[in-house]
Design an enzyme around this catalytic site. Structure first.
Site, mmCIF file in Angstrom:
data_model
loop_
_atom_site.group_PDB
_atom_site.id
_atom_site.type_symbol
_atom_site.label_atom_id
_atom_site.label_comp_id
_atom_site.label_asym_id
_atom_site.label_seq_id
_atom_site.Cartn_x
_atom_site.Cartn_y
_atom_site.Cartn_z
ATOM 1 N N LYS A 126 -24.718 47.551 -2.559
ATOM 2 C CA LYS A 126 -25.253 46.768 -3.673
ATOM 3 C C LYS A 126 -26.153 47.594 -4.581
ATOM 4 O O LYS A 126 -26.297 47.275 -5.752
ATOM 5 C CB LYS A 126 -25.959 45.533 -3.140
ATOM 6 C CG LYS A 126 -24.942 44.576 -2.512
ATOM 7 C CD LYS A 126 -25.512 43.241 -2.138
ATOM 8 C CE LYS A 126 -24.420 42.280 -1.709
ATOM 9 N NZ LYS A 126 -23.811 42.636 -0.410
HETATM 10 C C1 LIG Z 1 -22.601 42.224 0.073
HETATM 11 C C2 LIG Z 1 -21.944 43.051 1.091
HETATM 12 C C3 LIG Z 1 -20.570 42.931 1.381
HETATM 13 C C4 LIG Z 1 -19.687 41.905 0.701
HETATM 14 O O1 LIG Z 1 -19.480 42.170 -0.656
HETATM 15 P P1 LIG Z 1 -18.947 41.014 -1.633
HETATM 16 O O2 LIG Z 1 -18.984 41.609 -2.980
HETATM 17 O O3 LIG Z 1 -19.914 39.880 -1.458
HETATM 18 O O4 LIG Z 1 -17.580 40.657 -1.172
HETATM 19 C C5 LIG Z 1 -20.017 43.787 2.316
HETATM 20 N N1 LIG Z 1 -20.767 44.692 2.974
HETATM 21 C C6 LIG Z 1 -22.095 44.822 2.738
HETATM 22 C C7 LIG Z 1 -22.863 45.819 3.513
HETATM 23 C C8 LIG Z 1 -22.724 44.024 1.795
HETATM 24 O O5 LIG Z 1 -24.036 44.163 1.563
#
Ligand SMILES: *Cc1c(COP(=O)(O)O)cnc(C)c1O
Length: 453
Positions: A93
């Site tokens: 993120k």
């Molecule tokens: C948020 C997240 C996901 C999922 O991503 P999306 O965009 O919500 O599908 C997968 N792995 C990690 C470590 C995350 O923080």
């Protein structure tokens, strides 16, 4: 800036900008930030001059712990891990949030405005938002997380920032309660307008655009666009994999996108049965950032799959709210080849982590392991020549308890985070009560507004 549109829908571009194979090939060897700029440009238009955009992107990615920003590590003959966890909070993120925060600051500086960001987090979004916005003079950020339900490392990434404009707020409730509170604040239009609320959750279009970069960078590094690729994506809210869809729509030849879900498998069930049906409960897994009941970005995919038919999407979303289940068979059938969906149970996650570690010495976190298991499940003798890229979305040190249970060892945090576990924490606790939360947000954001005036 708004995140959610006022009519309750999600923003999508009117048309997908297209890149030629030559333009994509020219990304080879370019810095990550420069590729990000090239991909942002068609969406930003003339609103931010290229030189400034480049400076913003370079600054955003200068804080990453690896010079490539998102390096590839080969873990098998035709399988690579794309490491997206070298940012300040050790999860993918950061890749989008670091850029988005700077873009928002730039827009606010030009407009002379301020905004208040409220976000609900099951763990990773909150830390990434606080890291990205701390110190901003135009943004107040309040992050709601469920008290006692995030890992120590995740909590500390939200509570150890000392800047006055960021606030960690623990709610006596679940993640769903936090999300409902955020939604209710957005639906309280006078409150929304007074505080200039903005959202940075995964439905924010800016995040999706910022997530395009690593699909292009990874594909080009492995011989794209002339070599076909498959990407396997640990999926919760469908934001990350929708960026893969968008990359394909913009011209990147992606043979297959693999939706990797954990035991919270609404998408896997939708693919195998044609019914998109909410589960009764969310199961707690070792990959908590994918523990969701409903995938908020899936609506964007539905819009595309239905031939960009808004009325269809509006109907389906209303149906989902009403009966918790909708039939999709008609629109997703054409996507059965170009998308695959796999459900990865907890035993397979643990087996995969131990096996990959034993075979190659490489340590996957549980989210990334879901992607690796799903990639392997979808490989056939015909697709072995395709480069399979599993998105490694979190660093194993972010989930030390789960890793210890699986491997017997707690992975050490990277050195750049060595004060995290001893720094003092600052956090407020509130009941699951909209009035109390709104008063808190108003007080914190108002305080700074007063100070600025
Ligand atoms: C948020 C997240 C996901 C999922 O991503 P999306 O965009 O919500 O599908 C997968 N792995 C990690 C470590 C995350 O923080």
């Amino acid at each position: 800036m708004a995140g959610l549109a006022r009519d309750g829908g999600l923003y999508v571009p009117k048309a997908w900008p297209k890149l030629t194979p030559d333009a994509i090939g020219a990304f080879a060897g370019k810095p990550f930030a420069d590729v990000a700029v090239a991909l942002l440009e068609p969406y930003v238009g003339a609103s931010i001059p290229r030189g400034e955009l480049t400076a913003i992107a370079r600054d955003a990615y200068s804080r990453f712990g690896h010079p490539a920003v998102a390096p590839l590590v080969q873990i098998d003959r035709s399988l690579w891990a794309l490491e997206l966890f070298h940012g300040p909070t050790l999860a993918f993120k950061d890749v989008a949030m670091q850029l988005l925060a700077r873009l928002m600051d730039r827009v606010l500086a030009a407009r002379g405005g301020r905004i208040t960001i409220v976000a609900a987090t099951s763990g990773d979004t909150g830390g990434a938002a606080i890291e990205a916005f701390r110190g901003s003079s135009r943004v107040d950020a309040v992050v709601l997380f469920p008290l006692g339900r995030v890992s120590d490392v995740q909590r500390r990434m939200m509570t150890t920032a000392t800047e006055e404009n960021v606030h960690a707020l623990a709610i006596e409730g679940t993640f769903d309660d936090c999300q409902a509170l955020v939604k209710a604040m957005f639906n309280d239009l006078p409150f929304r307008d007074r505080l200039h609320l903005a959202a940075v959750n995964s439905i924010n279009w800016g995040r999706i655009v910022a997530q395009l970069t690593y699909y292009f960078v990874a594909a080009v590094a492995l011989g794209g666009p002339s070599r076909p690729m498959a990407f396997s994506v640990p999926t919760g809210n469908f934001g990350d994999i929708f960026a893969g869809y968008a990359a394909r729509a913009m011209g990147l030849p992606i043979e297959r996108l693999v939706i990797a879900t954990n035991e919270n498998d609404i998408l896997y069930r939708a693919w195998s049965t044609g019914m998109y049906t909410l589960a009764d409960t969310v199961v707690a897994t070792t990959s908590p950032s994918m523990d969701i009941q409903v995938s908020s970005n899936f609506e964007r995919f539905l819009f595309e799959a239905a031939g960009r038919d808004s009325a269809y999407v509006r109907n389906k979303m209303a149906g989902l709210r009403q009966s918790r289940s909708i039939g999709l068979g008609d629109v997703i059938v054409p996507y059965r080849e170009s998308f695959a969906a796999e459900r990865v149970d907890e035993t397979s996650v643990a087996d995969c982590i131990r096996r990959v570690k034993a075979e190659s010495g490489y340590l996957l976190d549980p989210h990334s392991a879901c992607a690796v298991v799903a990639a392997r499940k979808t490989m056939t003798s015909q697709t072995q020549h395709i480069a399979h890229i599993a998105l490694a979305t979190a660093h194993p040190a972010k989930f030390p308890d789960a890793m210890e249970t699986i491997t017997g060892e707690r992975p050490p945090l990277p050195a750049r985070l060595d004060t995290l576990l001893s720094a003092p924490e600052r956090v407020s606790v509130l009941p699951n009560d909209l009035g109390a939360v709104e008063r808190f947000v108003e007080d914190r954001a108002g305080r700074r507004r007063g100070a600025a005036a």
